[in-house]
Design a protein around this motif. Structure first.
Motif, PDB file in Angstrom:
ATOM      1  N   THR A  38      -7.981   4.226   0.296  1.00 36.23           N
ATOM      2  CA  THR A  38      -7.298   3.668   1.472  1.00 36.23           C
ATOM      3  C   THR A  38      -6.548   2.392   1.105  1.00 36.23           C
ATOM      4  O   THR A  38      -5.392   2.207   1.496  1.00 36.23           O
ATOM      5  N   ILE A  39      -7.190   1.507   0.339  1.00 34.79           N
ATOM      6  CA  ILE A  39      -6.529   0.265  -0.103  1.00 34.79           C
ATOM      7  C   ILE A  39      -5.242   0.605  -0.842  1.00 34.79           C
ATOM      8  O   ILE A  39      -4.174   0.039  -0.569  1.00 34.79           O
ATOM      9  N   VAL A  40      -5.337   1.530  -1.786  1.00 35.75           N
ATOM     10  CA  VAL A  40      -4.181   1.868  -2.617  1.00 35.75           C
ATOM     11  C   VAL A  40      -3.075   2.522  -1.784  1.00 35.75           C
ATOM     12  O   VAL A  40      -1.891   2.215  -1.967  1.00 35.75           O
ATOM     13  N   VAL A  41      -3.431   3.376  -0.843  1.00 32.21           N
ATOM     14  CA  VAL A  41      -2.416   4.008   0.016  1.00 32.21           C
ATOM     15  C   VAL A  41      -1.723   2.955   0.884  1.00 32.21           C
ATOM     16  O   VAL A  41      -0.494   2.953   1.009  1.00 32.21           O
ATOM     17  N   VAL A  42      -2.486   2.043   1.467  1.00 28.10           N
ATOM     18  CA  VAL A  42      -1.879   0.986   2.294  1.00 28.10           C
ATOM     19  C   VAL A  42      -0.949   0.127   1.444  1.00 28.10           C
ATOM     20  O   VAL A  42       0.178  -0.175   1.851  1.00 28.10           O
ATOM     21  N   ARG A  72      -8.302  -3.964  -9.733  1.00 27.57           N
ATOM     22  CA  ARG A  72      -7.500  -4.930 -10.484  1.00 27.57           C
ATOM     23  C   ARG A  72      -7.809  -4.845 -11.983  1.00 27.57           C
ATOM     24  O   ARG A  72      -6.890  -4.797 -12.811  1.00 27.57           O
ATOM     25  N   ASN A  73      -9.078  -4.789 -12.347  1.00 27.01           N
ATOM     26  CA  ASN A  73      -9.461  -4.734 -13.760  1.00 27.01           C
ATOM     27  C   ASN A  73      -8.999  -3.454 -14.443  1.00 27.01           C
ATOM     28  O   ASN A  73      -8.892  -3.420 -15.670  1.00 27.01           O
ATOM     29  N   ASN A  74      -8.736  -2.411 -13.669  1.00 28.99           N
ATOM     30  CA  ASN A  74      -8.275  -1.144 -14.222  1.00 28.99           C
ATOM     31  C   ASN A  74      -6.774  -0.942 -14.076  1.00 28.99           C
ATOM     32  O   ASN A  74      -6.269   0.165 -14.271  1.00 28.99           O
ATOM     33  N   GLY A  75      -6.062  -2.001 -13.697  1.00 26.33           N
ATOM     34  CA  GLY A  75      -4.605  -1.962 -13.700  1.00 26.33           C
ATOM     35  C   GLY A  75      -3.932  -1.245 -12.548  1.00 26.33           C
ATOM     36  O   GLY A  75      -2.752  -0.916 -12.634  1.00 26.33           O
ATOM     37  N   ILE A  76      -4.651  -1.029 -11.463  1.00 23.56           N
ATOM     38  CA  ILE A  76      -4.038  -0.370 -10.302  1.00 23.56           C
ATOM     39  C   ILE A  76      -3.361  -1.398  -9.401  1.00 23.56           C
ATOM     40  O   ILE A  76      -2.267  -1.164  -8.889  1.00 23.56           O
ATOM     41  N   ALA A 125      -0.793 -19.371  -0.572  1.00 22.79           N
ATOM     42  CA  ALA A 125      -0.743 -19.197   0.879  1.00 22.79           C
ATOM     43  C   ALA A 125      -0.173 -17.837   1.272  1.00 22.79           C
ATOM     44  O   ALA A 125      -0.559 -17.254   2.276  1.00 22.79           O
ATOM     45  N   TYR A 126       0.750 -17.334   0.509  1.00 25.15           N
ATOM     46  CA  TYR A 126       1.364 -16.033   0.798  1.00 25.15           C
ATOM     47  C   TYR A 126       0.900 -14.986  -0.211  1.00 25.15           C
ATOM     48  O   TYR A 126       1.599 -14.020  -0.475  1.00 25.15           O
ATOM     49  N   GLY A 127      -0.305 -15.167  -0.705  1.00 24.99           N
ATOM     50  CA  GLY A 127      -0.853 -14.282  -1.718  1.00 24.99           C
ATOM     51  C   GLY A 127      -1.472 -13.029  -1.133  1.00 24.99           C
ATOM     52  O   GLY A 127      -1.471 -12.805   0.072  1.00 24.99           O
ATOM     53  N   GLY A 128      -1.989 -12.247  -2.023  1.00 25.76           N
ATOM     54  CA  GLY A 128      -2.633 -11.000  -1.637  1.00 25.76           C
ATOM     55  C   GLY A 128      -2.633 -10.048  -2.810  1.00 25.76           C
ATOM     56  O   GLY A 128      -2.692 -10.473  -3.964  1.00 25.76           O
ATOM     57  N   TYR A 129      -2.507  -8.769  -2.518  1.00 29.94           N
ATOM     58  CA  TYR A 129      -2.559  -7.740  -3.557  1.00 29.94           C
ATOM     59  C   TYR A 129      -1.362  -6.822  -3.448  1.00 29.94           C
ATOM     60  O   TYR A 129      -0.821  -6.621  -2.367  1.00 29.94           O
ATOM     61  N   MET A 130      -0.981  -6.268  -4.590  1.00 30.94           N
ATOM     62  CA  MET A 130       0.112  -5.314  -4.637  1.00 30.94           C
ATOM     63  C   MET A 130      -0.134  -4.330  -5.781  1.00 30.94           C
ATOM     64  O   MET A 130      -0.901  -4.622  -6.695  1.00 30.94           O
ATOM     65  N   LEU A 131       0.471  -3.161  -5.684  1.00 29.38           N
ATOM     66  CA  LEU A 131       0.329  -2.162  -6.736  1.00 29.38           C
ATOM     67  C   LEU A 131       1.063  -2.618  -7.995  1.00 29.38           C
ATOM     68  O   LEU A 131       2.099  -3.274  -7.916  1.00 29.38           O
ATOM     69  N   THR A 132       0.517  -2.243  -9.146  1.00 29.76           N
ATOM     70  CA  THR A 132       1.155  -2.585 -10.411  1.00 29.76           C
ATOM     71  C   THR A 132       2.244  -1.590 -10.791  1.00 29.76           C
ATOM     72  O   THR A 132       3.068  -1.873 -11.651  1.00 29.76           O
ATOM     73  N   ARG A 133       2.224  -0.417 -10.149  1.00 28.95           N
ATOM     74  CA  ARG A 133       3.191   0.650 -10.424  1.00 28.95           C
ATOM     75  C   ARG A 133       3.619   1.276  -9.107  1.00 28.95           C
ATOM     76  O   ARG A 133       2.914   1.152  -8.109  1.00 28.95           O
ATOM     77  N   PRO A 134       4.729   1.983  -9.110  1.00 29.49           N
ATOM     78  CA  PRO A 134       5.142   2.675  -7.883  1.00 29.49           C
ATOM     79  C   PRO A 134       4.093   3.704  -7.450  1.00 29.49           C
ATOM     80  O   PRO A 134       3.387   4.277  -8.298  1.00 29.49           O
ATOM     81  N   PRO A 135       3.977   3.967  -6.150  1.00 36.25           N
ATOM     82  CA  PRO A 135       2.998   4.936  -5.647  1.00 36.25           C
ATOM     83  C   PRO A 135       3.172   6.333  -6.234  1.00 36.25           C
ATOM     84  O   PRO A 135       2.210   7.089  -6.321  1.00 36.25           O
ATOM     85  N   SER A 136       4.375   6.656  -6.684  1.00 35.94           N
ATOM     86  CA  SER A 136       4.624   7.974  -7.278  1.00 35.94           C
ATOM     87  C   SER A 136       4.024   8.100  -8.677  1.00 35.94           C
ATOM     88  O   SER A 136       3.921   9.201  -9.208  1.00 35.94           O
ATOM     89  N   GLU A 137       3.601   6.984  -9.263  1.00 38.37           N
ATOM     90  CA  GLU A 137       3.058   6.989 -10.620  1.00 38.37           C
ATOM     91  C   GLU A 137       1.536   6.825 -10.663  1.00 38.37           C
ATOM     92  O   GLU A 137       0.959   6.769 -11.742  1.00 38.37           O
TER      93      GLU A 137
END
Length: 138
Positions: free
Chosen positions: A12-16, A50-54, A61-73
């Motif tokens: 769910t995290i990764v899809v969002v 994060r440790n596995n590169g996803i 202040a404007y931080g958070g998380y983001m994917l390391t690669r496009p969702p198609s990959e």
């Protein structure tokens, strides 16, 4: 094979994050609120992703998380393996009779095939089409 809460919430995290790909970092609190999930539980899953590169984290202040690669990959199989371990419906295949062993191997291969050919982008499209249903008024 039963996917645990860890696997479901991690996916769910990764899809969002996939739906927000290219928009910058997304706070974990926002994901938890939007999906009605426990932020504390998501905080336990994020370091593994994060440790596995996803995902990668951005501080501030404007931080958070983001994917390391496009969702198609990124495949759902990759995410599930990271969080759940190897994909196998039965433990101890060497101790099982030959006809049953072949059945379990074929089942495992079918599950792997589905997970490894389904990308996060595919899941995002499925979610979009589910919300395009008809609205009926009474």
């Amino acid at each position: 094979m039963k996917i645990s809460t860890k696997g479901r919430y991690g996916l769910t995290i990764v899809v969002v994050l996939g739906t927000k790909y290219g928009e910058g970092p997304i706070p974990l609190r926002q994901i938890a609120e939007e999906q009605s999930l426990s932020e504390a539980y998501l905080e336990q899953l994020i370091p593994v992703l994060r440790n596995n590169g996803i995902v990668k984290s951005v501080r501030g202040a404007y931080g958070g998380y983001m994917l390391t690669r496009p969702p198609s990959e990124i495949t759902s199989g990759e995410v599930i393996r990271i969080l759940e371990g190897p994909i196998q419906p039965v433990d101890g295949l060497d101790d099982v009779d030959v006809p049953q062993r072949e059945l379990w191997k074929r089942m495992a291969e079918a599950i792997r095939e589905v997970l490894d050919t389904t990308t996060i982008e595919d899941l995002m499209k499925t979610n979009d089409s589910a919300s395009d249903g008809y609205m009926f008024y009474i």
